[in-house]
Scaffold this motif. Structure first.
Motif, mmCIF file in Angstrom:
data_model
loop_
_atom_site.group_PDB
_atom_site.id
_atom_site.type_symbol
_atom_site.label_atom_id
_atom_site.label_comp_id
_atom_site.label_asym_id
_atom_site.label_seq_id
_atom_site.Cartn_x
_atom_site.Cartn_y
_atom_site.Cartn_z
ATOM 1 N N HIS A 122 31.444 3.322 -24.813
ATOM 2 C CA HIS A 122 31.926 3.396 -23.426
ATOM 3 C C HIS A 122 30.861 3.984 -22.519
ATOM 4 C CE1 HIS A 122 36.058 2.158 -24.134
ATOM 5 N NE2 HIS A 122 36.096 2.946 -25.198
ATOM 6 N N TYR A 123 30.174 5.007 -23.022
ATOM 7 C CA TYR A 123 29.027 5.577 -22.324
ATOM 8 C C TYR A 123 28.372 6.596 -23.244
ATOM 9 C CZ TYR A 123 26.061 8.500 -19.501
ATOM 10 O OH TYR A 123 24.964 9.203 -19.050
ATOM 11 N N GLY A 124 27.048 6.548 -23.327
ATOM 12 C CA GLY A 124 26.304 7.530 -24.095
ATOM 13 C C GLY A 124 26.833 7.666 -25.506
ATOM 14 N N TYR A 125 26.962 8.909 -25.947
ATOM 15 C CA TYR A 125 27.450 9.176 -27.303
ATOM 16 C C TYR A 125 28.927 9.565 -27.319
ATOM 17 C CZ TYR A 125 22.599 8.908 -28.748
ATOM 18 O OH TYR A 125 21.316 8.456 -29.007
ATOM 19 N N SER A 126 29.668 8.991 -26.410
ATOM 20 C CA SER A 126 31.106 9.272 -26.355
ATOM 21 C C SER A 126 31.822 8.672 -27.560
ATOM 22 C CB SER A 126 31.712 8.696 -25.080
ATOM 23 O OG SER A 126 31.602 7.286 -25.060
ATOM 24 N N VAL A 127 32.980 9.263 -27.859
ATOM 25 C CA VAL A 127 33.858 8.746 -28.908
ATOM 26 C C VAL A 127 35.287 8.771 -28.362
ATOM 27 C CG1 VAL A 127 34.682 9.013 -31.279
ATOM 28 C CG2 VAL A 127 32.384 9.811 -30.670
ATOM 29 N N VAL A 128 36.021 7.698 -28.606
ATOM 30 C CA VAL A 128 37.434 7.661 -28.244
ATOM 31 C C VAL A 128 38.239 7.338 -29.497
ATOM 32 C CG1 VAL A 128 39.226 6.572 -26.842
ATOM 33 C CG2 VAL A 128 36.938 6.929 -25.876
ATOM 34 N N ILE A 175 48.829 9.176 -23.336
ATOM 35 C CA ILE A 175 48.294 10.472 -22.921
ATOM 36 C C ILE A 175 46.885 10.614 -23.469
ATOM 37 C CG2 ILE A 175 48.512 12.972 -23.219
ATOM 38 C CD1 ILE A 175 51.481 12.690 -23.158
ATOM 39 N N ALA A 176 45.990 11.217 -22.673
ATOM 40 C CA ALA A 176 44.620 11.457 -23.126
ATOM 41 C C ALA A 176 44.366 12.948 -23.283
ATOM 42 C CB ALA A 176 43.629 10.852 -22.128
ATOM 43 N N TRP A 177 43.596 13.292 -24.294
ATOM 44 C CA TRP A 177 43.105 14.652 -24.496
ATOM 45 C C TRP A 177 41.586 14.597 -24.481
ATOM 46 C CZ3 TRP A 177 45.120 19.474 -24.585
ATOM 47 C CH2 TRP A 177 44.253 20.508 -24.970
ATOM 48 N N ARG A 178 40.955 15.396 -23.678
ATOM 49 C CA ARG A 178 39.493 15.361 -23.539
ATOM 50 C C ARG A 178 38.832 16.602 -24.140
ATOM 51 N NH1 ARG A 178 36.324 19.042 -20.311
ATOM 52 N NH2 ARG A 178 34.583 17.969 -19.366
ATOM 53 N N SER A 179 37.775 16.397 -24.907
ATOM 54 C CA SER A 179 36.955 17.487 -25.444
ATOM 55 C C SER A 179 35.496 17.192 -25.108
ATOM 56 C CB SER A 179 37.103 17.586 -26.966
ATOM 57 O OG SER A 179 38.462 17.710 -27.350
ATOM 58 N N LEU A 181 38.968 4.383 -18.073
ATOM 59 C CA LEU A 181 40.401 4.529 -17.802
ATOM 60 C C LEU A 181 41.092 3.192 -17.606
ATOM 61 C CD1 LEU A 181 40.649 7.706 -15.541
ATOM 62 C CD2 LEU A 181 40.836 7.498 -18.018
ATOM 63 N N SER A 182 40.391 2.227 -17.057
ATOM 64 C CA SER A 182 40.996 0.907 -16.884
ATOM 65 C C SER A 182 41.194 0.212 -18.229
ATOM 66 C CB SER A 182 40.124 0.045 -15.965
ATOM 67 O OG SER A 182 38.857 -0.190 -16.554
ATOM 68 N N LYS A 183 40.440 0.628 -19.239
ATOM 69 C CA LYS A 183 40.574 0.032 -20.570
ATOM 70 C C LYS A 183 41.673 0.682 -21.396
ATOM 71 C CE LYS A 183 35.633 -1.075 -20.504
ATOM 72 N NZ LYS A 183 34.289 -0.640 -20.951
ATOM 73 N N ILE A 184 41.878 1.979 -21.208
ATOM 74 C CA ILE A 184 42.887 2.654 -22.032
ATOM 75 C C ILE A 184 44.147 3.016 -21.232
ATOM 76 C CG2 ILE A 184 41.115 3.546 -23.583
ATOM 77 C CD1 ILE A 184 41.388 6.271 -22.275
#
Length: 439
Positions: free
Chosen positions: A94-100, A112-116, A192-195
């Motif tokens: 999604h961007y850089g070294y992000s993980v979802v 619901i999303a939780w961000r770390s 956010l438009s994807k999830i």
């Protein structure tokens, strides 16, 4: 700085030792009364305790192997594998070294999303931990290692309680928070438009007592702006110093006798964040002296300023222009502008009230401490998510004053009591379950 930390330790230890014990006893009584009637939250507690030691070891691995913003490659791999082992769907790219990580409950419902956050800091401060950074000049001196351990712990606890979940939880592990870039770029790349989550939550470990959850509706931090005054070259250093002093004095508003720039006072019950009469509200001040420099026959004056009232922010530039002009430098003035004005974390009022109600109903009336102030100096790019969807950002205490553990972010000897991981996983796993199960 060292004296500052010792001062914090001395007064906080005496202030909180008795108070903390009483709070734990009272919370424990309320907890058993409420939780025993709800199998899902009994399970949350049991699973949290089972996974706790593993999460502590994981946090220490992150701490020993920190990676700067934009370089979180090994961190990404470890998070990705952990989530895959839990049986979650995992997305990168999604961007850089992000993980979802995507956890779907057994029943349909909302999202619901939780961000770390993931990145470490470029510093070489003294670190009291045995598991010190193995990377010279890079440290987890802000607690993002704790945040990742809590995020992964919530994912594991909820994955073992899928049958209770009505909907989907997205675990967003975000790179590049320290540079205030990661959240914005994830949004620019359409995350956010994807999830399409309905709401989002996150936390930051801070210097308050270990396990104390603190939150409030609206702003958690002051509005931080970097102001620049651009002048034609020709003023002497003495004239520049006099002008910046006038500006600083004008941009100064605090309650009588208070010093909100003394950040260690956030934990003081008499004047800190948990007191309705806290010194950390209704203030405006600049961060030390203005820096001055010359370039291309022009002079520049720059400083960070901190304002708690959003409606006052637009008045600052006209006020500074007037000060410069009234000081006799109207012909020399070229411009006054904000050259950095990141958004600040603003909690959704409805979701915040719901979160407090849920946590207090489950874990007792002392489960959440009221926050009456706004913290200066710090901020979080979680604010960009909140601009798009309703969200709540919590402070989670990490200091244990009796043990000499002080979780003052970005400071020498930064240390976190790892019991905060247990509190974070247990409390916020329960919160997400309850939020999923409400329409």
């Amino acid at each position: 700085m060292k004296r500052f930390l010792l001062t914090l330790l001395c007064f906080a230890s005496s202030l909180f030792s008795a108070q903390g014990l009483n709070s734990q006893k009272e919370t424990g009584t309320n907890l058993s009364k409420n939780i025993n009637e709800q199998p899902v939250h009994q399970s949350v507690q049991l699973e949290t305790d089972k996974v706790f030691n593993k999460l502590v070891n994981l946090r220490r691995t992150f701490h020993e192997n920190p990676e700067l913003a934009g370089k979180e490659k090994q961190t990404q791999e470890k998070i990705k594998q952990y989530l895959l082992d839990l049986g979650l769907e995992v997305q990168t790219g999604h961007y850089g070294y992000s993980v979802v990580g995507i956890l779907k409950g057994d029943k349909k419902g909302k999202k619901i999303a939780w961000r770390s956050d993931m990145d470490a800091l470029p510093n070489d401060y003294p670190d009291p931990e045995v598991f010190k950074s193995k990377v010279k000049g890079v440290q987890h001196g802000c607690g993002h290692d704790i945040h990742m351990a809590i995020g992964l712990g919530i994912a594991e606890v909820l994955s073992k309680n899928r049958k209770y979940l009505k909907g989907t939880v997205y675990f967003i592990f975000q790179p590049e928070e320290e540079t205030f870039k990661g959240a914005k770029e994830l949004l620019n790349n359409g995350l956010l438009s994807k999830i399409n989550p309905n709401e989002i939550y996150g936390l930051h470990v801070t210097a308050t007592p270990v396990g104390q959850i603190m939150v409030k509706p609206s702003e958690m931090f002051a509005y931080q702006k970097k102001i620049r005054i651009q002048l034609k070259k020709g003023l002497s250093q003495e004239e520049l110093n006099g002008l910046t002093k006038k500006i600083s004095n004008s941009l100064f508003r605090v309650s009588s006798g208070s010093k909100p720039w003394e950040i260690q006072s956030i934990v003081d019950p008499k004047i800190g964040l948990t007191n309705p009469d806290t010194i950390f509200k209704d203030y405006l001040f600049t961060d030390g002296k203005f820096s001055t420099y010359s370039k291309n026959n022009e002079s520049f004056l720059e400083a960070y300023l901190y304002e708690t009232n959003a409606s006052n922010v637009d008045k600052i530039i006209p006020e500074v222009q007037k000060i410069v002009e009234d000081s006799g430098y109207k012909n020399q003035l070229l411009s006054v502008s904000f050259v950095q004005e990141n958004p600040t974390v603003i909690n959704n009022e409805k979701l915040t009230k719901s979160a407090i109600e849920i946590l207090e109903n489950l874990y007792g009336k002392n489960a959440v401490a009221s926050d009456y102030g706004q913290v200066p100096f710090f901020n979080d790019d979680f604010a960009y998510f909140q601009q798009k969807i309703p969200g709540v950002y919590f402070f989670l205490g990490g200091s244990n004053f009796e043990k000499g553990v002080i979780a003052m972010n970005h400071s020498p000897n930064f240390q976190v009591d790892e019991e905060s991981i247990r509190t974070g996983v247990k409390s916020f796993s329960s919160l997400l379950i309850e939020r999923l199960n409400r329409n």
